[in-house]
Design an enzyme around this catalytic site. Sequence first.
Site, PDB file in Angstrom:
ATOM      1  CD  GLU A  33      -2.559   1.692   0.342  1.00 41.21           C
ATOM      2  OE1 GLU A  33      -3.373   0.907  -0.155  1.00 41.21           O
ATOM      3  OE2 GLU A  33      -2.391   2.866  -0.087  1.00 41.21           O
ATOM      4  CE  LYS A  36      -3.252   8.686   6.410  1.00 44.36           C
ATOM      5  NZ  LYS A  36      -4.244   9.727   6.550  1.00 44.36           N
ATOM      6  CB  THR A  40     -11.309   5.063  -1.781  1.00 47.26           C
ATOM      7  OG1 THR A  40     -10.240   5.068  -2.720  1.00 47.26           O
ATOM      8  CG2 THR A  40     -12.284   6.177  -2.107  1.00 47.26           C
ATOM      9  NE  ARG A 262     -13.743   6.799  -6.365  1.00 44.53           N
ATOM     10  CZ  ARG A 262     -12.825   7.578  -5.802  1.00 44.53           C
ATOM     11  NH1 ARG A 262     -13.054   8.872  -5.645  1.00 44.53           N
ATOM     12  NH2 ARG A 262     -11.663   7.091  -5.408  1.00 44.53           N
ATOM     13  CB  ALA A 309     -16.741  -0.377   0.827  1.00 45.53           C
ATOM     14  CG  HIS A 432     -46.312  -1.928  16.899  1.00 46.88           C
ATOM     15  ND1 HIS A 432     -46.556  -1.230  15.741  1.00 46.88           N
ATOM     16  CD2 HIS A 432     -46.987  -1.289  17.896  1.00 46.88           C
ATOM     17  CE1 HIS A 432     -47.362  -0.207  16.017  1.00 46.88           C
ATOM     18  NE2 HIS A 432     -47.632  -0.218  17.307  1.00 46.88           N
TER      19      HIS A 432
HETATM   20  C1  FAD Z   1     -17.040  10.043  -1.504  1.00 48.96           C
HETATM   21  C2  FAD Z   1     -17.195   8.548  -1.554  1.00 48.96           C
HETATM   22  C3  FAD Z   1     -18.148   7.941  -0.755  1.00 48.96           C
HETATM   23  C4  FAD Z   1     -18.301   6.555  -0.792  1.00 48.96           C
HETATM   24  N1  FAD Z   1     -19.246   5.999   0.014  1.00 48.96           N
HETATM   25  C5  FAD Z   1     -19.408   4.651  -0.008  1.00 48.96           C
HETATM   26  C6  FAD Z   1     -20.345   4.036   0.861  1.00 48.96           C
HETATM   27  O1  FAD Z   1     -21.005   4.694   1.660  1.00 48.96           O
HETATM   28  N2  FAD Z   1     -20.480   2.696   0.799  1.00 48.96           N
HETATM   29  C7  FAD Z   1     -19.762   1.928  -0.068  1.00 48.96           C
HETATM   30  O2  FAD Z   1     -19.930   0.709  -0.087  1.00 48.96           O
HETATM   31  N3  FAD Z   1     -18.853   2.486  -0.904  1.00 48.96           N
HETATM   32  C8  FAD Z   1     -18.659   3.822  -0.892  1.00 48.96           C
HETATM   33  N4  FAD Z   1     -17.713   4.385  -1.705  1.00 48.96           N
HETATM   34  C9  FAD Z   1     -16.960   3.517  -2.638  1.00 48.96           C
HETATM   35  C10 FAD Z   1     -15.815   2.803  -1.948  1.00 48.96           C
HETATM   36  O3  FAD Z   1     -15.001   3.728  -1.283  1.00 48.96           O
HETATM   37  C11 FAD Z   1     -15.003   2.028  -2.987  1.00 48.96           C
HETATM   38  O4  FAD Z   1     -15.857   1.195  -3.731  1.00 48.96           O
HETATM   39  C12 FAD Z   1     -13.944   1.165  -2.332  1.00 48.96           C
HETATM   40  O5  FAD Z   1     -13.057   1.957  -1.570  1.00 48.96           O
HETATM   41  C13 FAD Z   1     -13.155   0.407  -3.415  1.00 48.96           C
HETATM   42  O6  FAD Z   1     -12.181  -0.396  -2.812  1.00 48.96           O
HETATM   43  P1  FAD Z   1     -10.872  -0.819  -3.634  1.00 48.96           P
HETATM   44  O7  FAD Z   1     -10.115  -1.738  -2.730  1.00 48.96           O
HETATM   45  O8  FAD Z   1     -11.223  -1.290  -4.968  1.00 48.96           O
HETATM   46  O9  FAD Z   1     -10.063   0.520  -3.865  1.00 48.96           O
HETATM   47  P2  FAD Z   1      -9.511   1.714  -2.859  1.00 48.96           P
HETATM   48  O10 FAD Z   1     -10.300   1.703  -1.628  1.00 48.96           O
HETATM   49  O11 FAD Z   1      -9.479   2.885  -3.711  1.00 48.96           O
HETATM   50  O12 FAD Z   1      -8.080   1.167  -2.511  1.00 48.96           O
HETATM   51  C14 FAD Z   1      -7.044   1.083  -3.427  1.00 48.96           C
HETATM   52  C15 FAD Z   1      -5.756   1.244  -2.661  1.00 48.96           C
HETATM   53  O13 FAD Z   1      -4.667   0.965  -3.548  1.00 48.96           O
HETATM   54  C16 FAD Z   1      -3.602   1.832  -3.266  1.00 48.96           C
HETATM   55  N5  FAD Z   1      -2.744   1.890  -4.455  1.00 48.96           N
HETATM   56  C17 FAD Z   1      -3.092   2.306  -5.699  1.00 48.96           C
HETATM   57  N6  FAD Z   1      -2.042   2.148  -6.544  1.00 48.96           N
HETATM   58  C18 FAD Z   1      -1.027   1.634  -5.806  1.00 48.96           C
HETATM   59  C19 FAD Z   1       0.305   1.251  -6.105  1.00 48.96           C
HETATM   60  N7  FAD Z   1       0.813   1.350  -7.355  1.00 48.96           N
HETATM   61  N8  FAD Z   1       1.071   0.751  -5.117  1.00 48.96           N
HETATM   62  C20 FAD Z   1       0.589   0.632  -3.833  1.00 48.96           C
HETATM   63  N9  FAD Z   1      -0.668   0.969  -3.513  1.00 48.96           N
HETATM   64  C21 FAD Z   1      -1.469   1.454  -4.483  1.00 48.96           C
HETATM   65  C22 FAD Z   1      -4.295   3.159  -2.935  1.00 48.96           C
HETATM   66  O14 FAD Z   1      -3.444   3.992  -2.170  1.00 48.96           O
HETATM   67  C23 FAD Z   1      -5.535   2.680  -2.167  1.00 48.96           C
HETATM   68  O15 FAD Z   1      -5.306   2.662  -0.784  1.00 48.96           O
HETATM   69  C24 FAD Z   1     -17.509   5.774  -1.659  1.00 48.96           C
HETATM   70  C25 FAD Z   1     -16.526   6.380  -2.456  1.00 48.96           C
HETATM   71  C26 FAD Z   1     -16.360   7.754  -2.393  1.00 48.96           C
HETATM   72  C27 FAD Z   1     -15.301   8.386  -3.239  1.00 48.96           C
END
Ligand code: FAD
Length: 455
Positions: A33, A36, A40, A262, A309, A432
């Site tokens: 990572e 953090k 996201t 996104r 998520a 209820h």
């Molecule tokens: C404003 C907002 C509100 C949201 N609200 C919700 C909600 O209420 N409920 C819900 O279910 N979803 C919600 N989402 C969506 C949710 O956040 C995402 O679907 C989820 O975080 C996706 O998970 P992921 O593991 O695919 O990617 P991410 O969570 O984006 O994680 C990817 C990770 O990879 C790391 N990374 C990228 N490239 C590299 C690299 N080359 N080397 C090392 N590390 C790297 C990044 O730093 C990041 O930490 C929301 C999104 C946003 C933007």
Amino acid sequence: MADFDLVILGGGSGGYAAALRGAQLGLSVALIEKDKVGGTCLHRGCIPTKALLHAGEVADSSRHASEFGVNAQFISMDMNAVNAYKDGVVSKLHKGLQGLIKSRNVTYVEGTGRLVSPNTVQVNGENYTGKNIILATGSYPRTLPGLEIDGRQIVTSEEAMKFDYVPKSVIVLGGGVIGCEFASVWNSFGSEVTIVEGLPRLVALEDESSSKQLERAFRKRGINFVTGVKFASATKSDAGVTITLENGTTHTADVLLVAVGRGPVTSGIGYEEQGIAMDRGYITVDEKCRTSVPGIWAVGDIIPTLQLAHVGFAEGIMVAEEIAGLNPRAINYDGIPKVTYSEPEVASVGLSTAVAKERGYDVVELSYDLAGNGKANILKTAGSIKLVAQKDGPILGIHMVGSRVGELLAEAQLIFNWEADASDVAQHIHAHPTLSEAMGEAHMALAGKPLHAHG
Ligand SMILES: Cc1cc2nc3c(=O)[nH]c(=O)nc-3n(C[C@H](O)[C@H](O)[C@H](O)COP(=O)(O)OP(=O)(O)OC[C@H]3O[C@@H](n4cnc5c(N)ncnc54)[C@H](O)[C@@H]3O)c2cc1C
């Protein structure tokens, strides 16, 4: 050089879920990572936005306190205090997650990784090889041509959630989940809000009836919106940002939030070089999240499934189990619960009426108005639970609007995923007075034995 059963690139929802489940199943796991762990969702998405929405709910409660006989007054937002509360929630969860990763013996590697061979990720000059690699690099906020994000007047959700002031006026470009949640927050905080959506309705992925009810509720709250008109251009001045739409109309506000979706983080990190098949930047996978390259898997926002998520969690867990030889079931994406956490909330699982009809079902529908529910009256919320069912068959979709209806999804998703008929649900006794009673009432009505329902 370090060798693992599983090397995971990206520690967001998808990546860390795969790491925790893989380690639990006895695999040696490296999690890479660059920022953090938690990604996201924890740091820039789900959690901070829901904290802002809750602060908004408290503000609205103080505004409406006299309706409940309470003497209180809304004075103003203290955004430093709001941010301290929000950051406190994030930081506590972050610490908890770091502890979990450690306790499961996952090798956590800090740094930017790059896929340099089908089984190797390079970080800080060091190679981490895995019998399997999971790509989980997530997504970034998109913008439109001609719209340059400056982080001050033209912002994405990333900057918007850190504002230390309440803008007087905001234009929210995009009436999807993120746009509607921010519109709700800012309206509660006291901003003048206008949403601009190119599609014909807000939250267009939801059943049409849910969009209509959300629009009605937003209108009542004083949230302005324009639908079915596309953005053309934007200009900045000291007075704010002015946007022009394709029909020639203009809107001006202090701040423009760009919430137009996104995009996947898949370029510049070696994926193309290793020949991983992609479609418009998204990695294409089979039903078990295998990419076109043997031994490489992809989960979360980088694949073309719902960007949520809990979808990332489910995909990460499924892949870890598949690698460990448990042969888990493929995910049924129709059964994924969805919530827009605005006030009112919009929540659903399963098929909309339109999709059910497209798929050839003989559809029956029933809408139960929350006006007939005791708890909804106590909370002073309006909305409904709409059931979409196959004629003489199972429930195909459940669509809800109203305060706190997201909490009703737990039951709704069991009903959908267990393919229950209305009569199966109608016999369950709901406490209820709860909002969940409305779920029981809707199914009782569809099963032909309505209790608190007119007509
Ligand atoms: C404003 C907002 C509100 C949201 N609200 C919700 C909600 O209420 N409920 C819900 O279910 N979803 C919600 N989402 C969506 C949710 O956040 C995402 O679907 C989820 O975080 C996706 O998970 P992921 O593991 O695919 O990617 P991410 O969570 O984006 O994680 C990817 C990770 O990879 C790391 N990374 C990228 N490239 C590299 C690299 N080359 N080397 C090392 N590390 C790297 C990044 O730093 C990041 O930490 C929301 C999104 C946003 C933007």
